[in-house]
Design a protein around this motif. Structure first.
Motif, PDB file in Angstrom:
ATOM      1  N   TRP A  18       0.859  -1.190   0.000  1.00  0.00           N
ATOM      2  CA  TRP A  18       0.000   0.000   0.000  1.00  0.00           C
ATOM      3  C   TRP A  18       0.892   1.235   0.000  1.00  0.00           C
ATOM      4  CZ3 TRP A  18      -4.040   2.465  -1.260  1.00  0.00           C
ATOM      5  CH2 TRP A  18      -4.397   3.659  -0.640  1.00  0.00           C
ATOM      6  N   TYR A  19       0.720   2.091  -1.033  1.00  0.00           N
ATOM      7  CA  TYR A  19       1.572   3.255  -1.209  1.00  0.00           C
ATOM      8  C   TYR A  19       0.715   4.505  -1.427  1.00  0.00           C
ATOM      9  CZ  TYR A  19       4.961  -0.451  -1.939  1.00  0.00           C
ATOM     10  OH  TYR A  19       5.737  -1.580  -1.783  1.00  0.00           O
ATOM     11  N   PRO A  20       0.433   5.253  -0.356  1.00  0.00           N
ATOM     12  CA  PRO A  20      -0.332   6.491  -0.506  1.00  0.00           C
ATOM     13  C   PRO A  20       0.482   7.545  -1.244  1.00  0.00           C
ATOM     14  CG  PRO A  20       0.454   6.243   1.755  1.00  0.00           C
ATOM     15  CD  PRO A  20       0.797   4.976   1.047  1.00  0.00           C
ATOM     16  N   ILE A  21      -0.186   8.446  -1.940  1.00  0.00           N
ATOM     17  CA  ILE A  21       0.497   9.528  -2.649  1.00  0.00           C
ATOM     18  C   ILE A  21      -0.153  10.862  -2.297  1.00  0.00           C
ATOM     19  CG2 ILE A  21       1.113   8.042  -4.602  1.00  0.00           C
ATOM     20  CD1 ILE A  21      -1.070   9.589  -6.217  1.00  0.00           C
ATOM     21  N   SER A  22       0.606  11.926  -2.454  1.00  0.00           N
ATOM     22  CA  SER A  22       0.065  13.269  -2.284  1.00  0.00           C
ATOM     23  C   SER A  22      -0.414  13.777  -3.639  1.00  0.00           C
ATOM     24  CB  SER A  22       1.121  14.211  -1.702  1.00  0.00           C
ATOM     25  OG  SER A  22       2.262  14.242  -2.534  1.00  0.00           O
ATOM     26  N   VAL A  23      -1.410  14.645  -3.629  1.00  0.00           N
ATOM     27  CA  VAL A  23      -2.020  15.132  -4.865  1.00  0.00           C
ATOM     28  C   VAL A  23      -1.736  16.625  -5.010  1.00  0.00           C
ATOM     29  CG1 VAL A  23      -4.173  15.447  -6.135  1.00  0.00           C
ATOM     30  CG2 VAL A  23      -3.836  13.393  -4.743  1.00  0.00           C
ATOM     31  N   ASN A  24      -1.101  16.990  -6.101  1.00  0.00           N
ATOM     32  CA  ASN A  24      -0.799  18.386  -6.407  1.00  0.00           C
ATOM     33  C   ASN A  24      -1.771  18.854  -7.490  1.00  0.00           C
ATOM     34  OD1 ASN A  24       0.291  20.812  -7.488  1.00  0.00           O
ATOM     35  ND2 ASN A  24       2.330  20.267  -6.737  1.00  0.00           N
ATOM     36  N   GLU A  25      -2.851  19.506  -7.081  1.00  0.00           N
ATOM     37  CA  GLU A  25      -3.908  19.877  -8.030  1.00  0.00           C
ATOM     38  C   GLU A  25      -3.393  20.812  -9.118  1.00  0.00           C
ATOM     39  OE1 GLU A  25      -8.431  21.779  -8.120  1.00  0.00           O
ATOM     40  OE2 GLU A  25      -7.472  21.277  -6.219  1.00  0.00           O
ATOM     41  N   LYS A  26      -2.597  21.800  -8.756  1.00  0.00           N
ATOM     42  CA  LYS A  26      -2.087  22.759  -9.744  1.00  0.00           C
ATOM     43  C   LYS A  26      -1.252  22.052 -10.797  1.00  0.00           C
ATOM     44  CE  LYS A  26       0.569  27.068 -10.122  1.00  0.00           C
ATOM     45  NZ  LYS A  26       1.336  28.106  -9.367  1.00  0.00           N
ATOM     46  N   GLU A  27      -0.399  21.142 -10.359  1.00  0.00           N
ATOM     47  CA  GLU A  27       0.469  20.415 -11.284  1.00  0.00           C
ATOM     48  C   GLU A  27      -0.341  19.523 -12.222  1.00  0.00           C
ATOM     49  OE1 GLU A  27       3.264  16.725 -10.410  1.00  0.00           O
ATOM     50  OE2 GLU A  27       4.215  18.582  -9.736  1.00  0.00           O
ATOM     51  N   ILE A  28      -1.373  18.882 -11.692  1.00  0.00           N
ATOM     52  CA  ILE A  28      -2.178  17.969 -12.502  1.00  0.00           C
ATOM     53  C   ILE A  28      -3.010  18.727 -13.529  1.00  0.00           C
ATOM     54  CG2 ILE A  28      -4.135  16.368 -12.389  1.00  0.00           C
ATOM     55  CD1 ILE A  28      -2.898  15.411  -9.698  1.00  0.00           C
ATOM     56  N   ILE A  29      -3.627  19.831 -13.121  1.00  0.00           N
ATOM     57  CA  ILE A  29      -4.416  20.633 -14.062  1.00  0.00           C
ATOM     58  C   ILE A  29      -3.519  21.178 -15.166  1.00  0.00           C
ATOM     59  CG2 ILE A  29      -5.818  22.706 -14.330  1.00  0.00           C
ATOM     60  CD1 ILE A  29      -7.289  20.464 -12.968  1.00  0.00           C
ATOM     61  N   SER A  30      -2.328  21.644 -14.789  1.00  0.00           N
ATOM     62  CA  SER A  30      -1.383  22.179 -15.774  1.00  0.00           C
ATOM     63  C   SER A  30      -0.948  21.089 -16.756  1.00  0.00           C
ATOM     64  CB  SER A  30      -0.162  22.752 -15.052  1.00  0.00           C
ATOM     65  OG  SER A  30       0.826  23.164 -15.978  1.00  0.00           O
ATOM     66  N   GLY A  31      -0.652  19.886 -16.230  1.00  0.00           N
ATOM     67  CA  GLY A  31      -0.240  18.786 -17.094  1.00  0.00           C
ATOM     68  C   GLY A  31      -1.342  18.345 -18.041  1.00  0.00           C
ATOM     69  N   ALA A  32      -2.578  18.291 -17.542  1.00  0.00           N
ATOM     70  CA  ALA A  32      -3.702  17.891 -18.383  1.00  0.00           C
ATOM     71  C   ALA A  32      -3.958  18.923 -19.480  1.00  0.00           C
ATOM     72  CB  ALA A  32      -4.952  17.703 -17.522  1.00  0.00           C
ATOM     73  N   THR A  33      -3.864  20.195 -19.136  1.00  0.00           N
ATOM     74  CA  THR A  33      -4.070  21.265 -20.122  1.00  0.00           C
ATOM     75  C   THR A  33      -2.999  21.213 -21.206  1.00  0.00           C
ATOM     76  OG1 THR A  33      -5.081  22.685 -18.426  1.00  0.00           O
ATOM     77  CG2 THR A  33      -4.298  23.750 -20.440  1.00  0.00           C
ATOM     78  N   LYS A  34      -1.753  20.978 -20.801  1.00  0.00           N
ATOM     79  CA  LYS A  34      -0.663  20.877 -21.777  1.00  0.00           C
ATOM     80  C   LYS A  34      -0.873  19.690 -22.708  1.00  0.00           C
ATOM     81  CE  LYS A  34       4.371  20.708 -22.170  1.00  0.00           C
ATOM     82  NZ  LYS A  34       5.659  20.685 -21.438  1.00  0.00           N
ATOM     83  N   ALA A  35      -1.407  18.594 -22.174  1.00  0.00           N
ATOM     84  CA  ALA A  35      -1.677  17.422 -23.003  1.00  0.00           C
ATOM     85  C   ALA A  35      -2.693  17.746 -24.098  1.00  0.00           C
ATOM     86  CB  ALA A  35      -2.172  16.272 -22.140  1.00  0.00           C
TER      87      ALA A  35
END
Length: 265
Positions: free
Chosen positions: A190-207
């Motif tokens: 089991w490996y929990p992760i932290s979520v960086n909303e700004k980074e994810i939105i930016s990455g999705a928009t760039k895609a």
């Protein structure tokens, strides 16, 4: 009430006959396998201006461009690859069912997630499940692959963190993580992760922006050394698994070794 922190130990205890129920007393494996087969053989038709969460974290912009604009150029999926994907889905179904048998609350299996971007594009997909109110993504992996999860996916050639983080943002989950199944030895992790909303939105928009560019303006991923002593270069992990590698690397030559194929460039 059960907690995600005891999930791995509880599943092992259930398999050992120490849990609340016989491990398979509440699992209809025949129906589960039928559902897994149907999922593996469903062809999705992409709606307009839509990407999938599993795509936006991929390190190669060219792969997504091909997927959206030239899907017909993809290599066919052979039988052993289909079996590999099917095997992963079977393990996911089995472990989530065992989690329920171990007394954990498992909900929203294959639940839909959707994220609207400000540029009019939508990111869509299906989660694996929510366990004890925690968003969980189940991954079957090898001993080598599990080391990547232990290292917080600092090396993430398939964009798993971006995918799971996107699900979390879309569904409003503050806690999320990966439940891994090591195929060789049956180890769970089991490996929990932290979520960086700004980074994810930016990455999705760039895609979404890369999909609209000319393919020639998108760089190929750099090849890597074939070995520590060789001067030859081969495709990196992400490119090796890409169904468009023959289109992207026409100079590529395939060599079969005892540990599998390598694609020299």
């Amino acid at each position: 009430m059960k907690s995600i922190d005891t999930l791995v130990a509880d599943v092992y205890a259930t398999l050992e006959g120490k849990g609340m129920a016989s491990p398979f007393s509440s699992i209809d494996l025949t129906e589960s396998l039928q559902n897994v087969y149907a999922k593996a053989n469903t062809i999705k038709e992409r709606p307009p201006k839509t990407l999938y969460f599993s795509e936006v974290g991929d390190p190669c912009p060219r792969k997504l461009h091909y997927r959206v604009n030239s899907p017909q150029l993809a290599e066919g999926i052979d039988g052993n690859t289909r079996l590999k994907f099917f095997y992963g889905d079977v393990l996911e179904t089995l472990v989530l069912s065992l989690a329920e048998a171990a007394g954990h609350t498992v909900t929203d299996r294959q639940g839909r997630a959707s994220l609207e971007l400000s540029n009019g594009w939508k990111i869509s997909g299906r989660i694996d499940a929510v366990v004890d109110n925690v968003l969980v993504d189940v991954k079957s992996t090898t001993k080598y692959g599990e080391e990547k999860f232990k290292n917080a996916l600092a090396d993430d050639p398939f964009g798993y963190k971006m995918q799971l983080g996107g699900y979390a943002i879309a569904l409003g989950h503050s806690t999320t993580g990966f439940l891994t199944i090591q195929k060789e030895l049956g180890h769970l992790g089991w490996y929990p992760i932290s979520v960086n909303e700004k980074e994810i939105i930016s990455g999705a928009t760039k895609a979404t922006e890369n999909v609209s560019k000319d393919l020639k303006d998108l760089p190929r991923l750099s090849p890597v050394p074939q070995s520590k002593t060789s001067k030859n270069k081969k495709l990196c992990t992400s490119c090796s698994y890409c169904p468009y590698k023959k289109e992207c690397w026409p100079e590529m030559r395939t060599f079969f070794y005892s540990n599998g194929p390598e694609f020299l460039v």
